[in-house]
Every structure is written in structure tokens, then in C-alpha cells.
Design a protein around this motif. Sequence first.
Motif, mmCIF file in Angstrom:
data_model
loop_
_atom_site.group_PDB
_atom_site.id
_atom_site.type_symbol
_atom_site.label_atom_id
_atom_site.label_comp_id
_atom_site.label_asym_id
_atom_site.label_seq_id
_atom_site.Cartn_x
_atom_site.Cartn_y
_atom_site.Cartn_z
ATOM 1 N N ARG A 43 7.445 -13.258 2.420
ATOM 2 C CA ARG A 43 6.248 -14.193 2.820
ATOM 3 C C ARG A 43 4.882 -13.691 2.566
ATOM 4 O O ARG A 43 4.034 -14.920 2.036
ATOM 5 N N LYS A 44 4.539 -12.482 1.904
ATOM 6 C CA LYS A 44 3.286 -12.274 1.489
ATOM 7 C C LYS A 44 3.336 -12.800 -0.079
ATOM 8 O O LYS A 44 2.430 -13.563 -0.427
ATOM 9 N N ALA A 45 4.187 -12.916 -0.808
ATOM 10 C CA ALA A 45 4.334 -13.490 -2.035
ATOM 11 C C ALA A 45 4.107 -15.041 -2.031
ATOM 12 O O ALA A 45 3.435 -15.591 -2.591
ATOM 13 N N PHE A 46 5.069 -15.674 -1.155
ATOM 14 C CA PHE A 46 4.857 -16.968 -0.814
ATOM 15 C C PHE A 46 3.311 -17.463 -0.542
ATOM 16 O O PHE A 46 2.799 -18.441 -0.886
ATOM 17 N N THR A 47 2.745 -16.622 0.428
ATOM 18 C CA THR A 47 1.248 -16.872 0.585
ATOM 19 C C THR A 47 0.265 -16.714 -0.233
ATOM 20 O O THR A 47 -0.729 -17.653 -0.739
ATOM 21 N N ALA A 48 0.634 -15.600 -1.117
ATOM 22 C CA ALA A 48 -0.355 -15.465 -2.238
ATOM 23 C C ALA A 48 -0.442 -16.793 -3.461
ATOM 24 O O ALA A 48 -1.310 -17.107 -3.957
ATOM 25 N N VAL A 49 0.915 -16.994 -3.693
ATOM 26 C CA VAL A 49 1.120 -18.234 -4.676
ATOM 27 C C VAL A 49 0.740 -19.335 -4.054
ATOM 28 O O VAL A 49 -0.175 -20.300 -4.694
ATOM 29 N N SER A 50 0.717 -19.723 -2.730
ATOM 30 C CA SER A 50 0.138 -21.102 -2.285
ATOM 31 C C SER A 50 -1.136 -21.210 -2.348
ATOM 32 O O SER A 50 -1.724 -22.137 -2.630
ATOM 33 N N TRP A 51 -1.854 -20.064 -1.748
ATOM 34 C CA TRP A 51 -3.283 -20.202 -1.992
ATOM 35 C C TRP A 51 -3.782 -19.716 -3.098
ATOM 36 O O TRP A 51 -5.354 -19.484 -3.381
ATOM 37 N N VAL B 48 8.170 -14.438 -6.113
ATOM 38 C CA VAL B 48 8.728 -16.220 -5.926
ATOM 39 C C VAL B 48 7.923 -16.810 -6.882
ATOM 40 O O VAL B 48 7.036 -16.467 -7.494
ATOM 41 N N ASP B 49 8.622 -17.970 -7.410
ATOM 42 C CA ASP B 49 7.988 -18.742 -8.132
ATOM 43 C C ASP B 49 6.964 -19.778 -7.588
ATOM 44 O O ASP B 49 6.402 -19.582 -6.483
ATOM 45 N N ARG B 50 6.422 -20.701 -8.313
ATOM 46 C CA ARG B 50 5.318 -21.411 -7.959
ATOM 47 C C ARG B 50 5.443 -22.276 -6.636
ATOM 48 O O ARG B 50 4.727 -22.532 -6.005
ATOM 49 N N ASN B 51 6.671 -22.609 -6.425
ATOM 50 C CA ASN B 51 7.087 -23.444 -5.233
ATOM 51 C C ASN B 51 7.506 -22.424 -4.182
ATOM 52 O O ASN B 51 7.850 -22.989 -3.319
ATOM 53 N N GLY B 52 7.413 -21.205 -4.440
ATOM 54 C CA GLY B 52 7.552 -20.273 -3.210
ATOM 55 C C GLY B 52 9.203 -19.881 -3.043
ATOM 56 O O GLY B 52 9.516 -19.187 -2.154
ATOM 57 N N ASN B 53 9.924 -20.357 -4.148
ATOM 58 C CA ASN B 53 11.312 -19.920 -4.114
ATOM 59 C C ASN B 53 11.656 -18.520 -4.722
ATOM 60 O O ASN B 53 10.953 -18.110 -5.626
ATOM 61 N N THR B 54 12.166 -17.551 -4.020
ATOM 62 C CA THR B 54 12.387 -16.169 -4.426
ATOM 63 C C THR B 54 13.261 -16.094 -6.011
ATOM 64 O O THR B 54 14.290 -16.797 -6.115
ATOM 65 N N ILE B 55 12.732 -15.613 -6.530
ATOM 66 C CA ILE B 55 13.465 -15.110 -8.102
ATOM 67 C C ILE B 55 14.104 -13.857 -7.930
ATOM 68 O O ILE B 55 15.084 -13.855 -8.363
ATOM 69 N N ASN C 41 -5.998 -20.758 12.529
ATOM 70 C CA ASN C 41 -4.801 -21.652 12.674
ATOM 71 C C ASN C 41 -3.757 -21.426 11.338
ATOM 72 O O ASN C 41 -2.841 -21.937 11.276
ATOM 73 N N LEU C 42 -4.604 -20.870 10.266
ATOM 74 C CA LEU C 42 -3.815 -20.648 9.132
ATOM 75 C C LEU C 42 -2.618 -19.728 9.256
ATOM 76 O O LEU C 42 -1.569 -20.186 8.693
ATOM 77 N N LYS C 43 -2.536 -19.105 10.108
ATOM 78 C CA LYS C 43 -1.523 -18.041 10.596
ATOM 79 C C LYS C 43 -0.012 -18.682 11.015
ATOM 80 O O LYS C 43 0.916 -18.615 11.007
ATOM 81 N N ASP C 44 -0.563 -20.043 11.472
ATOM 82 C CA ASP C 44 0.617 -20.930 11.904
ATOM 83 C C ASP C 44 1.182 -21.541 10.885
ATOM 84 O O ASP C 44 2.494 -22.346 11.147
ATOM 85 N N ILE C 45 0.901 -21.666 9.931
ATOM 86 C CA ILE C 45 1.591 -22.450 8.579
ATOM 87 C C ILE C 45 3.090 -21.353 8.461
ATOM 88 O O ILE C 45 3.082 -20.235 8.192
ATOM 89 N N PRO C 46 4.239 -22.318 8.498
ATOM 90 C CA PRO C 46 5.674 -21.575 8.452
ATOM 91 C C PRO C 46 5.700 -21.075 7.090
ATOM 92 O O PRO C 46 5.114 -21.392 5.887
ATOM 93 N N GLY C 47 6.083 -19.701 6.989
ATOM 94 C CA GLY C 47 6.721 -19.119 5.814
ATOM 95 C C GLY C 47 5.368 -18.220 5.329
ATOM 96 O O GLY C 47 5.437 -17.363 4.447
ATOM 97 N N THR C 48 4.180 -18.191 6.048
ATOM 98 C CA THR C 48 3.177 -17.465 5.568
ATOM 99 C C THR C 48 2.997 -15.939 6.195
ATOM 100 O O THR C 48 3.421 -15.823 7.139
ATOM 101 N N LEU C 49 2.464 -15.156 5.575
ATOM 102 C CA LEU C 49 2.064 -13.790 6.324
ATOM 103 C C LEU C 49 0.593 -13.393 5.872
ATOM 104 O O LEU C 49 0.555 -13.222 4.540
#
Length: 187
Positions: free
Chosen positions: A113-121, A88-95, A137-145
Motif C-alpha cells: 500500500r505504501k508503494a501504491f500510494t507513492a507511485v499514485s501521487w 509496484v508498477d505505474r498502475n499499482g500492480n505488484t511486480i 479524506n485522502l486516507k479514505d482512498i482504497p489501497g493507500t497508506l
Amino acid sequence: MKSMSTRTRVLTGAAVLVAVGGGAFGAVAVAAPSDGKPADKPAAAANDTRGQDLFTTQHLTVGAATKAAEAALDAATKAGQKVTVAVVDRNGNTIVQLRGDGAGPQSFESAQRKAFTAVSWNAPTSVLAGRLAQAPNLKDIPGTLFLAGGAPVQAKGAPVAGIGVAGAPSGDLDEQFAQAGIAALNG
């Protein structure tokens, strides 16, 4: 078909000129400064925001994302694992997303979701999973794993992408394959 009289043609032409002229004057009035003084710069230059309130980000090309995904998938295949890889890119969009032969149906979304979580943090998801004890509560953030298997791709210390791998019997293996994708970019 009846032809227009000279009077009708003149009136029609005058109406068109008024409409066109009104449009032109309206455009000039919009571009003119509100204080009535002449503008120092042309309107285009006055609207130029280069260097003001903007920032530049770096992104992986599709070619680089594909190279990373293929390297991660190759590492998993050599280890006998059936996985899905997402970049995924910096914004979490799948490349790029590659589903390996025989990968489980859950692996497709999990990898993304793992890729999104890694780039987000900007951290491997194995590290982030440990933070759940302090902040459940971190696990409740949409799109994360928050399971091991995601790793950020960095340029000059800043996250530019994330690689997520899912499907191996352990998150440690998934993350090892994600790191193989990052190594392909750095090699």
C-alpha cells in the motif's frame, strides 16, 4: 451405414458453398466503406492507430524491480530491521514483493500500500502523510497508506514504479530503505 444418393450429395455440397460464399461476402461487406466508394487504404491500414490516441509508458523490468527490492531488503537487514519490501508498477500492480525473515504479518500489505500510494501521487509517503492535515479524506482512498516508507521511482520526472517498505519501528527507517532500493536502480 447408408450411403448418400447423388442428389443428396449435390444438395449438401450446394448448401456448403452457399454458407461459405455468404461468409466471404459478409466479410467483404463488413470491410467495405459505408459510402460505397472504394477504400483508399487496405482495411488493416485504416484501423492502424499508431500515433493517434495512444501514449507510451515506461515500466521497470522484473529484473530491475528485483534488484531494487533486494537492495532495500539488504539495507534493512544491515540495520538489523525485519521488513517487507514491495515494488509496484505505474498502475499499482505488484511486480516483486520480498518478505524478510521475521517480518511482521502486517508488513506485507503495508509495504504494498505504501508503494501504491507513492507511485499514485509521485511523492514519498512521508510528504503525503503531511498533507492529511489539509485533506483528511485522502486516507479514505482504497489501497493507500499515508505512512512514511514509500517512495516513487521516476524516469524523466514521471513515476514508473513505487517502492514500499514496512516493518521497521519508524516510517523514517522504512523510507530510508526504500530510497536504498531507488539508489540501486540509479547506480
